[in-house]
Write a protein that holds these residues in place. Structure first.
Motif, mmCIF file in Angstrom:
data_model
loop_
_atom_site.group_PDB
_atom_site.id
_atom_site.type_symbol
_atom_site.label_atom_id
_atom_site.label_comp_id
_atom_site.label_asym_id
_atom_site.label_seq_id
_atom_site.Cartn_x
_atom_site.Cartn_y
_atom_site.Cartn_z
ATOM 1 N N GLU A 215 -2.272 0.597 -2.449
ATOM 2 C CA GLU A 215 -1.214 -0.270 -1.934
ATOM 3 C C GLU A 215 -1.665 -1.729 -1.936
ATOM 4 O O GLU A 215 -2.854 -2.024 -1.827
ATOM 5 C CB GLU A 215 -0.860 0.160 -0.502
ATOM 6 C CG GLU A 215 -0.355 1.588 -0.402
ATOM 7 C CD GLU A 215 -0.392 2.127 1.017
ATOM 8 O OE1 GLU A 215 0.414 3.009 1.328
ATOM 9 O OE2 GLU A 215 -1.253 1.676 1.809
ATOM 10 N N SER A 218 -3.676 -3.763 1.314
ATOM 11 C CA SER A 218 -4.240 -2.471 1.671
ATOM 12 C C SER A 218 -5.515 -2.654 2.482
ATOM 13 O O SER A 218 -5.987 -3.779 2.705
ATOM 14 C CB SER A 218 -4.562 -1.674 0.404
ATOM 15 O OG SER A 218 -5.608 -2.321 -0.323
ATOM 16 N N VAL A 238 4.144 -3.076 -1.713
ATOM 17 C CA VAL A 238 4.774 -2.316 -0.635
ATOM 18 C C VAL A 238 5.925 -3.137 -0.075
ATOM 19 O O VAL A 238 6.017 -4.344 -0.287
ATOM 20 C CB VAL A 238 3.768 -1.986 0.490
ATOM 21 C CG1 VAL A 238 2.580 -1.213 -0.044
ATOM 22 C CG2 VAL A 238 3.293 -3.257 1.193
ATOM 23 N N LEU A 243 4.652 2.154 0.236
ATOM 24 C CA LEU A 243 4.441 2.003 -1.197
ATOM 25 C C LEU A 243 5.746 2.124 -1.963
ATOM 26 O O LEU A 243 6.529 3.062 -1.735
ATOM 27 C CB LEU A 243 3.452 3.076 -1.686
ATOM 28 C CG LEU A 243 3.111 3.048 -3.177
ATOM 29 C CD1 LEU A 243 2.232 1.861 -3.504
ATOM 30 C CD2 LEU A 243 2.428 4.348 -3.589
ATOM 31 N N GLN A 263 1.840 2.065 7.133
ATOM 32 C CA GLN A 263 1.164 1.348 6.052
ATOM 33 C C GLN A 263 0.257 0.261 6.611
ATOM 34 O O GLN A 263 0.660 -0.517 7.485
ATOM 35 C CB GLN A 263 2.194 0.729 5.096
ATOM 36 C CG GLN A 263 1.652 0.345 3.734
ATOM 37 C CD GLN A 263 0.924 -0.985 3.720
ATOM 38 O OE1 GLN A 263 1.291 -1.912 4.450
ATOM 39 N NE2 GLN A 263 -0.111 -1.095 2.901
#
Length: 492
Positions: A215, A218, A238, A243, A263
């Motif tokens: 991602e 991330s 994202v 994602l 996330q």
């Protein structure tokens, strides 16, 4: 301690006091022995080195004569409390140049360490990932550890590399109750924190030249550990739903690392349609999905979301969990739930890496889960962190109003704050200005690779953790941050 340092000078011992003196002096200059620290007794050191006590005494007297140590009758020698110069070996190493490393070592040398774990003297630090010491269930944990120690084992021997059977059984039940995740006992591998779990996955599933999906933005440490194998990242954007799985079309990678339940760092929750699309991609490409469920215990404004693992019985999914966000990141206990076809190779790899994780802590955690103490603790800290989150959101709204946009507040232990009036280029200036005021703030830019999309491309963003702070600290920290932002705004 005596044995550890004596090994470094044992090879000189037969040559006499001069060599012992040189080796001890080098260790003092290298800060193996800090100022004020005690040296081994002459008796103990002479026994370790197999020389006469007189030989060691002569070396100590030479060190004392040159002012490196202080001696007094009936006490062990202490390192003198004044600064010494550069250790001689440092200069020699610089003259020799860089030493040859393996390809893996060279890749690590090219990667700058991310020193986000150093102690600091900040008054208030919004660093994400930290927990409040007052939240730790010290008494209950002490009882659990003491009970394990009191049960003397029949023998002291290496344990199952997959981990304590008792802990794996406890986790098997907990994962079903908390995450509706079903698995066999042999699929669970206990690891030294989620980082070792990622390392196992990287070493077993990636080759130099292969690719992995990650991602963007991330978890930086995940990206680094996968890249350390020589594999190349395929960063995919994202949005508010995690994602963007439509971007997987045409990607031929060996694995995908995702944080679908929350996330990191933006906080999106992946909907069921995207989860099925991700699994379909994994099947078509014979790839694995690493599902990092790092803080799924903290949900405030959203209902629990079943893990991706439960959609496919885990045939292509490796589930990664940890207690670093519930008990303590210092305990280094995590767990993998691997597909049945991988359980043996993961157990073998774990055995080769470090035999197994420490057993006492595993058994104590198992007892804590069995008695219901762990889940009771999670409920308690969830309430505490809900209150901290509310305090932070109210303080940000009161101080900044429409000047900021907050993301990822529905779950987890941090929020992302976008400053609508500050450009991304002001990130360092804001961090330094806040630090001078005693406040630690942490930019989001390092978590992107490549850079953010157009929506946030030229906005300054901070990842603000709140789980280690009191409500009073949060309110004061935001007040001081406002002053820092206004100061930086005048410069840009």
């Amino acid at each position: 301690m005596v044995q550890l340092e004596s090994q470094a000078i044992a090879k000189h011992a037969k040559m006499g006091a001069r060599q012992i003196y040189e080796a001890l002096k080098d260790q003092i200059l290298s800060h193996v022995y800090e100022a004020g620290g005690q040296l081994p007794s002459s008796r103990n050191l002479s026994n370790e080195l197999g020389v006469s006590r007189t030989t060691v005494t002569v070396a100590y007297e030479q060190l004392a004569g040159e002012g490196f140590v202080e001696q007094r009758q009936g006490a062990r020698a202490r390192v003198a409390a004044f600064p010494f110069g550069q250790r001689p070996s440092d200069a020699r190493l610089k003259q020799q140049g860089a030493q040859r490393l393996s390809a893996y070592g060279e890749r690590l040398r090219a990667t700058s360490p991310w020193l986000d774990c150093l102690p600091n003297s900040l008054m208030i630090d919004f660093r994400y990932g930290d927990l409040a010491p007052s939240d730790f269930p010290a008494l209950a944990w002490k009882k659990a550890v003491n009970a394990v120690i009191a049960q003397r084992p029949s023998r002291l021997a290496y344990d199952d590399p997959r981990g304590s059977r008792r802990l794996r059984q406890a986790l098997q039940g907990y994962l079903w109750r908390a995450r509706t995740l079903q698995c066999d006992l042999e699929q669970i591998i206990i690891v030294n924190g989620s980082q070792q779990g990622l390392d196992l996955c990287a070493r077993l599933l990636l080759d130099p030249g292969s690719e992995f999906v990650i991602e963007n933005p991330s978890y930086r440490m995940a990206r680094q550990i996968f890249a350390s194998t020589g594999a190349s990242p395929v960063p995919l954007a994202v949005d508010g739903e995690g994602l963007k799985t439509e971007l997987l079309e045409g990607v031929r990678a060996h694995l995908a690392y995702v944080t679908p339940s929350h996330q990191f760092p933006l906080g999106g929750v992946m909907p069921i349609s995207r989860r099925h699309q991700l699994l379909e991609w994994a099947r078509e490409n014979n790839a694995y999905v690493i599902e990092d469920d790092y803080d799924s215990e903290y949900r405030y404004d959203i209902s629990p979301v079943p893990p991706v693992h439960s959609l496919e019985a885990g045939s292509n999914v490796i589930y990664l969990g940890t207690i670093s966000k519930t008990l303590s990141p210092m305990m280094r206990i995590g767990y993998l739930v691997v597909p049945p076809k991988l359980q043996d190779v993961f157990a073998t790899a774990k055995q080769l890496f470090d035999r197994h994780s420490p057993v006492t802590e595993q058994e104590a955690l198992a007892a804590f889960i069995e008695r219901g103490g762990y889940e009771g603790h999670v409920r308690r800290v969830r309430r505490l962190n809900r209150d901290r989150r509310e305090t932070l959101l109210k303080a940000l709204q009161c101080a900044f109003g429409e000047r900021v946009t907050v993301e990822g507040a529905d779950a987890g232990l941090h929020v992302v704050v976008w400053f609508n009036e500050l450009p991304k280029s002001s990130e360092t200036a804001l961090q330094e200005t806040a630090q001078r005021a005693g406040i630690g703030v942490h930019g989001i830019s390092a978590l992107y690779e490549p850079q953010p999309d157009e929506a946030t491309a030229d906005k300054l963003g901070l990842v603000m953790g709140y789980s280690a702070l009191t409500p009073q600290q949060i309110e004061k920290g935001v007040h001081l941050l406002l002053a820092a932002v206004d100061t930086v705004k005048e410069q840009f």
